[in-house]
Design a protein around this motif. Structure first.
Motif, PDB file in Angstrom:
ATOM      1  N   LEU A  90       0.828  -1.201   0.000  1.00  0.00           N
ATOM      2  CA  LEU A  90       0.000   0.000   0.000  1.00  0.00           C
ATOM      3  C   LEU A  90       0.863   1.251   0.000  1.00  0.00           C
ATOM      4  O   LEU A  90       1.845   1.340   0.752  1.00  0.00           O
ATOM      5  CB  LEU A  90      -0.899   0.025   1.240  1.00  0.00           C
ATOM      6  CG  LEU A  90      -1.774  -1.212   1.487  1.00  0.00           C
ATOM      7  CD1 LEU A  90      -2.459  -1.102   2.838  1.00  0.00           C
ATOM      8  CD2 LEU A  90      -2.803  -1.362   0.367  1.00  0.00           C
ATOM      9  N   ASP A  91       0.489   2.223  -0.820  1.00  0.00           N
ATOM     10  CA  ASP A  91       1.193   3.500  -0.766  1.00  0.00           C
ATOM     11  C   ASP A  91       0.665   4.304   0.428  1.00  0.00           C
ATOM     12  O   ASP A  91      -0.069   3.785   1.269  1.00  0.00           O
ATOM     13  CB  ASP A  91       1.062   4.256  -2.093  1.00  0.00           C
ATOM     14  CG  ASP A  91      -0.379   4.640  -2.426  1.00  0.00           C
ATOM     15  OD1 ASP A  91      -1.229   4.683  -1.516  1.00  0.00           O
ATOM     16  OD2 ASP A  91      -0.652   4.913  -3.618  1.00  0.00           O
ATOM     17  N   GLY A  92       0.983   5.573   0.497  1.00  0.00           N
ATOM     18  CA  GLY A  92       0.608   6.377   1.656  1.00  0.00           C
ATOM     19  C   GLY A  92      -0.803   6.924   1.621  1.00  0.00           C
ATOM     20  O   GLY A  92      -1.160   7.759   2.466  1.00  0.00           O
ATOM     21  N   THR A  93      -1.634   6.460   0.690  1.00  0.00           N
ATOM     22  CA  THR A  93      -2.995   6.975   0.574  1.00  0.00           C
ATOM     23  C   THR A  93      -3.810   6.725   1.843  1.00  0.00           C
ATOM     24  O   THR A  93      -4.525   7.599   2.325  1.00  0.00           O
ATOM     25  CB  THR A  93      -3.715   6.328  -0.626  1.00  0.00           C
ATOM     26  OG1 THR A  93      -2.976   6.603  -1.816  1.00  0.00           O
ATOM     27  CG2 THR A  93      -5.132   6.864  -0.760  1.00  0.00           C
ATOM     28  N   HIS A  94      -3.712   5.522   2.381  1.00  0.00           N
ATOM     29  CA  HIS A  94      -4.536   5.140   3.535  1.00  0.00           C
ATOM     30  C   HIS A  94      -3.779   5.199   4.863  1.00  0.00           C
ATOM     31  O   HIS A  94      -4.405   5.345   5.920  1.00  0.00           O
ATOM     32  CB  HIS A  94      -5.079   3.719   3.332  1.00  0.00           C
ATOM     33  CG  HIS A  94      -6.020   3.587   2.177  1.00  0.00           C
ATOM     34  ND1 HIS A  94      -7.326   4.014   2.216  1.00  0.00           N
ATOM     35  CD2 HIS A  94      -5.840   3.077   0.929  1.00  0.00           C
ATOM     36  CE1 HIS A  94      -7.915   3.769   1.066  1.00  0.00           C
ATOM     37  NE2 HIS A  94      -7.033   3.199   0.267  1.00  0.00           N
ATOM     38  N   LEU A  95      -2.472   5.052   4.826  1.00  0.00           N
ATOM     39  CA  LEU A  95      -1.664   5.025   6.051  1.00  0.00           C
ATOM     40  C   LEU A  95      -0.536   6.038   5.909  1.00  0.00           C
ATOM     41  O   LEU A  95       0.285   5.928   5.000  1.00  0.00           O
ATOM     42  CB  LEU A  95      -1.095   3.618   6.287  1.00  0.00           C
ATOM     43  CG  LEU A  95      -2.114   2.487   6.417  1.00  0.00           C
ATOM     44  CD1 LEU A  95      -1.414   1.137   6.430  1.00  0.00           C
ATOM     45  CD2 LEU A  95      -2.951   2.657   7.680  1.00  0.00           C
ATOM     46  N   GLY A  96      -0.509   7.009   6.820  1.00  0.00           N
ATOM     47  CA  GLY A  96       0.480   8.068   6.741  1.00  0.00           C
ATOM     48  C   GLY A  96       1.784   7.713   7.442  1.00  0.00           C
ATOM     49  O   GLY A  96       1.870   6.748   8.221  1.00  0.00           O
ATOM     50  N   GLU A  97       2.813   8.504   7.194  1.00  0.00           N
ATOM     51  CA  GLU A  97       4.120   8.262   7.803  1.00  0.00           C
ATOM     52  C   GLU A  97       4.101   8.454   9.312  1.00  0.00           C
ATOM     53  O   GLU A  97       4.968   7.931  10.011  1.00  0.00           O
ATOM     54  CB  GLU A  97       5.172   9.183   7.167  1.00  0.00           C
ATOM     55  CG  GLU A  97       5.478   8.838   5.709  1.00  0.00           C
ATOM     56  CD  GLU A  97       6.670   9.607   5.176  1.00  0.00           C
ATOM     57  OE1 GLU A  97       7.219  10.455   5.917  1.00  0.00           O
ATOM     58  OE2 GLU A  97       7.069   9.351   4.020  1.00  0.00           O
ATOM     59  N   ASP A  98       3.113   9.176   9.830  1.00  0.00           N
ATOM     60  CA  ASP A  98       3.010   9.369  11.279  1.00  0.00           C
ATOM     61  C   ASP A  98       2.710   8.069  12.011  1.00  0.00           C
ATOM     62  O   ASP A  98       2.851   8.007  13.244  1.00  0.00           O
ATOM     63  CB  ASP A  98       1.932  10.401  11.596  1.00  0.00           C
ATOM     64  CG  ASP A  98       0.553   9.990  11.073  1.00  0.00           C
ATOM     65  OD1 ASP A  98       0.449   9.670   9.871  1.00  0.00           O
ATOM     66  OD2 ASP A  98      -0.405   9.989  11.870  1.00  0.00           O
ATOM     67  N   LEU A  99       2.314   7.013  11.274  1.00  0.00           N
ATOM     68  CA  LEU A  99       1.985   5.738  11.906  1.00  0.00           C
ATOM     69  C   LEU A  99       3.153   4.755  11.893  1.00  0.00           C
ATOM     70  O   LEU A  99       3.039   3.653  12.436  1.00  0.00           O
ATOM     71  CB  LEU A  99       0.787   5.104  11.189  1.00  0.00           C
ATOM     72  CG  LEU A  99      -0.503   5.937  11.158  1.00  0.00           C
ATOM     73  CD1 LEU A  99      -1.559   5.236  10.324  1.00  0.00           C
ATOM     74  CD2 LEU A  99      -1.004   6.193  12.569  1.00  0.00           C
ATOM     75  N   ILE A 100       4.270   5.146  11.277  1.00  0.00           N
ATOM     76  CA  ILE A 100       5.395   4.218  11.147  1.00  0.00           C
ATOM     77  C   ILE A 100       5.921   3.781  12.505  1.00  0.00           C
ATOM     78  O   ILE A 100       6.170   2.586  12.735  1.00  0.00           O
ATOM     79  CB  ILE A 100       6.521   4.856  10.305  1.00  0.00           C
ATOM     80  CG1 ILE A 100       6.088   4.948   8.840  1.00  0.00           C
ATOM     81  CG2 ILE A 100       7.810   4.044  10.417  1.00  0.00           C
ATOM     82  CD1 ILE A 100       7.102   5.616   7.927  1.00  0.00           C
TER      83      ILE A 100
END
Length: 266
Positions: A90-100
Motif C-alpha cells: 500500500l502507498d501512503g494513501t490510507h496510512l500516513g508516515e506518522d503511523l510508522i
C-alpha cells in the motif's frame, strides 16, 4: 530436491495498492531489505519469522502483519514445510508516515475481524471487475489499522446518514455500466470513503459493491430473456468479461447466465 517457489504478482486497478504478491516458499529466506510501500501480510500456511528494527517477530496464520515503509526487515520459514503468504503493498494513501513508529513497535496484530477482511480483500483483488468491492474493503481495513496504531485516539464511529446513503445510491444507479470508484464517489458527495461505506450499509443493509452487482445482474437477466448472448450481455451491463458475469450471476441467481436463458418453456 527442494520444491520450486510458487509466485503470483500483479498490480490491480485499485487506488492505494501498488502490488499484490502471493507466494509459497519452503527454503527461501529474505535478506534484510526495505520497501517504499506499507506491507500488509497474512500467512495462510506455515509461519514466518522476521526481524524488524532489531526485534524478532513471527506471523502465525491468525495474525495480520503490517510492516512500515523504509524500515529494514528480513524473513524466513519457521519449519521445513515453508509458508504460504498473501501480501498487498500500500502507498501512503490510507496510512500516513506518522503511523510508522507505532507499526514498528507492534507490527503483528491479532484481530480475527481484520484477518477475515484482509482475506476478503485478496479475493476481490484477484477478480478484475470487482474494484469497487476491493476499494470498499481496503477502506474499512485501513480504518481498523489506524485504530490499532492509534489506540489512545480511535476514530469516531460515524452516524448513519440516510441522505448520504441515498446520494451514493443515485450515483451507483447512474454509473451501472461504467462503474464509479469509491474515492471519486466520496469526492462528489464530500464524505470520507469509510463514512460513505458505513452510511450506505447502515441504511440499506448491503454494501455499495453488492448493490452495484445486484443491479447489474438484474439488468443482465432482462437482456438474457430478450435473447441476447451472455458475452454481449456482460459488456452491456458493465461486467469485466463473461467470466465475471458468470460468477456474480450464479452467486445471485443460482445458475449460470446460459442456463438461465434456456430455462423458459419450450
Amino acid at each position: 530436491m527442494a520444491a520450486q517457489p510458487e509466485v503470483s504478482a500483479w498490480r490491480p486497478r485499485v487506488p492505494g495498492v501498488t502490488e499484490v504478491f502471493h507466494a509459497r516458499f519452503t527454503e527461501y529466506a529474505y535478506p534484510m531489505h526495505v520497501h517504499e510501500a506499507w506491507t500488509l501480510l497474512i500467512v495462510d500456511d506455515g509461519a514466518v519469522r522476521y526481524d524488524l528494527d532489531r526485534h524478532e517477530h513471527g506471523t502465525p496464520h491468525d495474525t495480520v502483519s503490517l510492516l512500515p515503509p523504509h524500515v529494514p526487515h528480513n524473513g524466513s520459514p519457521v519449519t521445513a514445510h515453508g509458508f504460504r503468504k498473501r501480501v498487498v503493498y500500500l502507498d501512503g494513501t490510507h496510512l500516513g508516515e506518522d503511523l510508522i513508529g507505532s507499526a514498528v513497535d507492534g507490527p503483528d496484530l491479532r484481530d480475527p475481524v481484520l484477518r477475515l477482511r484482509v482475506g476478503q480483500l485478496h479475493t476481490a483483488l484477484g477478480h478484475p471487475g470487482d474494484e469497487l468491492e476491493a476499494e470498499s474493503r481496503l477502506t474499512l481495513i485501513a480504518e481498523r489499522l489506524r485504530t490499532h496504531l492509534r489506540p489512545s485516539n480511535p476514530a469516531a464511529t460515524p452516524r448513519n446518514s440516510p441522505t448520504l446513503a441515498r446520494t451514493l445510491r443515485e450515483l451507483l444507479d447512474g454509473h451501472l455500466t461504467q462503474g464509479i470508484g469509491l474515492d471519486e464517489a466520496a469526492r462528489l458527495v464530500h464524505a470520507h470513503p469509510a463514512h460513505l461505506v458505513r452510511a450506505f450499509s447502515g441504511a440499506y443493509g448491503i454494501a455499495p459493491h453488492q448493490y452495484l452487482m445486484s443491479r447489474r445482474v438484474d439488468r443482465a437477466r432482462r437482456l438474457l430473456l430478450d435473447g441476447r448472448p451472455p458475452g454481449e450481455v456482460a459488456s452491456a451491463t458493465g461486467f469485466y468479461d463473461q467470466s465475471h458475469l458468470n460468477r456474480h450471476f450464479k452467486k445471485l441467481v443460482g445458475v449460470t447466465p446460459g442456463r438461465y436463458a434456456r430455462s423458459g418453456p419450450a
